[in-house]
Design a protein around this motif. Structure first.
Motif, PDB file in Angstrom:
ATOM      1  N   LEU A  80      81.549   8.575  71.933  1.00 24.11           N
ATOM      2  CA  LEU A  80      81.125   7.421  72.719  1.00 24.11           C
ATOM      3  C   LEU A  80      81.796   6.142  72.239  1.00 24.11           C
ATOM      4  O   LEU A  80      82.242   5.304  73.048  1.00 24.11           O
ATOM      5  CB  LEU A  80      79.604   7.287  72.646  1.00 24.11           C
ATOM      6  N   PHE A  81      81.911   5.962  70.929  1.00 24.60           N
ATOM      7  CA  PHE A  81      82.553   4.764  70.385  1.00 24.60           C
ATOM      8  C   PHE A  81      84.038   4.721  70.757  1.00 24.60           C
ATOM      9  O   PHE A  81      84.552   3.658  71.153  1.00 24.60           O
ATOM     10  CB  PHE A  81      82.388   4.754  68.871  1.00 24.60           C
ATOM     11  N   VAL A  82      84.716   5.861  70.651  1.00 27.58           N
ATOM     12  CA  VAL A  82      86.133   5.914  71.017  1.00 27.58           C
ATOM     13  C   VAL A  82      86.319   5.634  72.505  1.00 27.58           C
ATOM     14  O   VAL A  82      87.258   4.924  72.918  1.00 27.58           O
ATOM     15  CB  VAL A  82      86.729   7.276  70.626  1.00 27.58           C
ATOM     16  N   ALA A  83      85.409   6.159  73.348  1.00 20.91           N
ATOM     17  CA  ALA A  83      85.500   5.910  74.792  1.00 20.91           C
ATOM     18  C   ALA A  83      85.314   4.433  75.108  1.00 20.91           C
ATOM     19  O   ALA A  83      86.000   3.877  75.985  1.00 20.91           O
ATOM     20  CB  ALA A  83      84.462   6.755  75.527  1.00 20.91           C
ATOM     21  N   LYS A 113      71.444  13.208  69.840  1.00 24.67           N
ATOM     22  CA  LYS A 113      72.889  13.081  69.785  1.00 24.67           C
ATOM     23  C   LYS A 113      73.369  13.236  68.346  1.00 24.67           C
ATOM     24  O   LYS A 113      72.806  12.656  67.423  1.00 24.67           O
ATOM     25  CB  LYS A 113      73.339  11.734  70.341  1.00 24.67           C
ATOM     26  N   THR A 114      74.396  14.019  68.217  1.00 27.69           N
ATOM     27  CA  THR A 114      74.959  14.246  66.896  1.00 27.69           C
ATOM     28  C   THR A 114      75.943  13.132  66.541  1.00 27.69           C
ATOM     29  O   THR A 114      76.231  12.236  67.355  1.00 27.69           O
ATOM     30  CB  THR A 114      75.657  15.606  66.852  1.00 27.69           C
ATOM     31  N   THR A 115      76.446  13.207  65.336  1.00 30.19           N
ATOM     32  CA  THR A 115      77.422  12.206  64.891  1.00 30.19           C
ATOM     33  C   THR A 115      78.704  12.285  65.717  1.00 30.19           C
ATOM     34  O   THR A 115      79.318  11.255  66.037  1.00 30.19           O
ATOM     35  CB  THR A 115      77.737  12.418  63.397  1.00 30.19           C
ATOM     36  N   GLY A 116      79.086  13.507  66.069  1.00 28.03           N
ATOM     37  CA  GLY A 116      80.284  13.663  66.895  1.00 28.03           C
ATOM     38  C   GLY A 116      80.137  13.016  68.260  1.00 28.03           C
ATOM     39  O   GLY A 116      81.098  12.439  68.790  1.00 28.03           O
ATOM     40  N   ASP A 117      78.920  13.096  68.845  1.00 27.03           N
ATOM     41  CA  ASP A 117      78.689  12.454  70.145  1.00 27.03           C
ATOM     42  C   ASP A 117      78.825  10.943  70.046  1.00 27.03           C
ATOM     43  O   ASP A 117      79.408  10.295  70.928  1.00 27.03           O
ATOM     44  CB  ASP A 117      77.301  12.825  70.673  1.00 27.03           C
TER      45      ASP A 117
END
Length: 302
Positions: A39-42, A31-35
């Motif tokens: 996930l954190f925002v979700a 998983k990249t940083t964007g993933d």
């Protein structure tokens, strides 16, 4: 004399072993940083969505004295069921629940069937003026419900369906089927012609093509519409409040709103009424969650 099949087929007594299936190596995707950010925002959004529901549950089992002393965010010191019992008996909740279930179920099924028939005629039947019909249906979806109240009130008053659940069923069936027709007509418009022509060459009539070819392929989309129509109709407030005057015909949202004007109402009873009004749709959504997920991810007709 050996046949060609015997030459090709390996003999069992020759000691030949069947080839083992190849095992592909497992690919581990990092998983990249964007993933992780997504996930954190979700998770944060999910917490904000869950906070009101958690507060409703907490305050539904809290006494008025406990609410006044500890506030809405604290856990109840003792479980208090009088708020749920008061709301259940004061509005005759089983009767209101039955009215909402009947209205929402009939509207959902009837609107899906009507949407499918209309979209089949527009998207596949290729009737004349289909573009203008779709535009007219789209404009009808944009009309606010407040503009429809007086004409509908006058019409149902004349035919004797005022203060009858069938008035609400007819209104919402037309409203929901307008959206369903607009959505399904675009889906059916991209339906493969080769499949329809093959079914027609096999001797299938238009009715058979609809139920044996079009309906099975678009079942996922129809299931999504059925779930949305049920939930949307359940949460409707303005039209049921206007057309269902008597207490015996009211729905759950109308009963909650009417009870909130009572001077004897307290915060805990209000929370209990909101909890009882929310639980049926939440249970319905959890039951059909997989159907909804499959229908959304299925996409258009392949």
């Amino acid at each position: 004399m050996t046949t060609l099949t015997e030459k090709i087929r390996p003999r069992r007594d020759s000691g030949a072993t069947e080839p083992k299936p190849l095992k592909l190596p497992k690919v581990h995707t990092r998983k990249t940083t964007g993933d992780w950010v997504i996930l954190f925002v979700a998770i944060i959004i999910g917490l904000f969505i869950a906070i009101p529901f958690v507060m409703i549950v907490i305050n539904s089992f809290k006494s008025p004295a406990d609410y006044n002393s500890s506030g809405p965010l604290a856990l109840p010191s003792n479980l208090y069921f009088d708020g749920i019992i008061n709301f259940w008996t004061r509005v005759n909740f089983p009767e209101k629940l039955w009215n909402s279930v009947v209205i929402s179920s009939v509207v959902a099924v009837a609107a899906v069937l009507l949407s499918m028939f209309n979209a089949y005629a527009i998207g596949i039947g290729r009737i004349r003026g289909r573009t203008w019909i779709v535009v007219l249906i789209l404009l009808a979806n944009m009309v606010p419900q407040e503009a429809l109240l007086y004409p509908l009130y006058f019409m149902f008053k004349q035919v004797g369906l005022y203060d009858n659940i069938w008035a609400v069923i007819i209104i919402f069936t037309v409203i929901q089927s307008a959206f369903g027709t607009y959505l399904l007509s675009s889906v059916y418009g991209t339906f493969p012609k080769e499949m329809l022509e093959a079914a027609s060459l096999d001797g299938a009539s238009r009715w058979q093509i609809l139920w044996r070819v079009v309906f099975p392929i678009s079942r996922s989309t129809l299931a999504v519409l059925l779930i949305f129509f049920f939930i949307w109709t359940w949460n409707e407030f303005l039209i049921p409040l206007t057309f269902l005057v008597s207490n015996a015909n009211q729905t759950v949202p109308v009963a909650i709103s009417v009870l909130q004007g009572d001077r004897l109402m307290d915060v805990t009873t209000t929370s209990a009424s909101a909890l009882l009004g929310l639980l049926p749709t939440l249970i319905f959504f959890l039951i059909f969650q997989r159907t909804l997920t499959r229908g959304i991810t299925a996409g258009a007709v392949k």
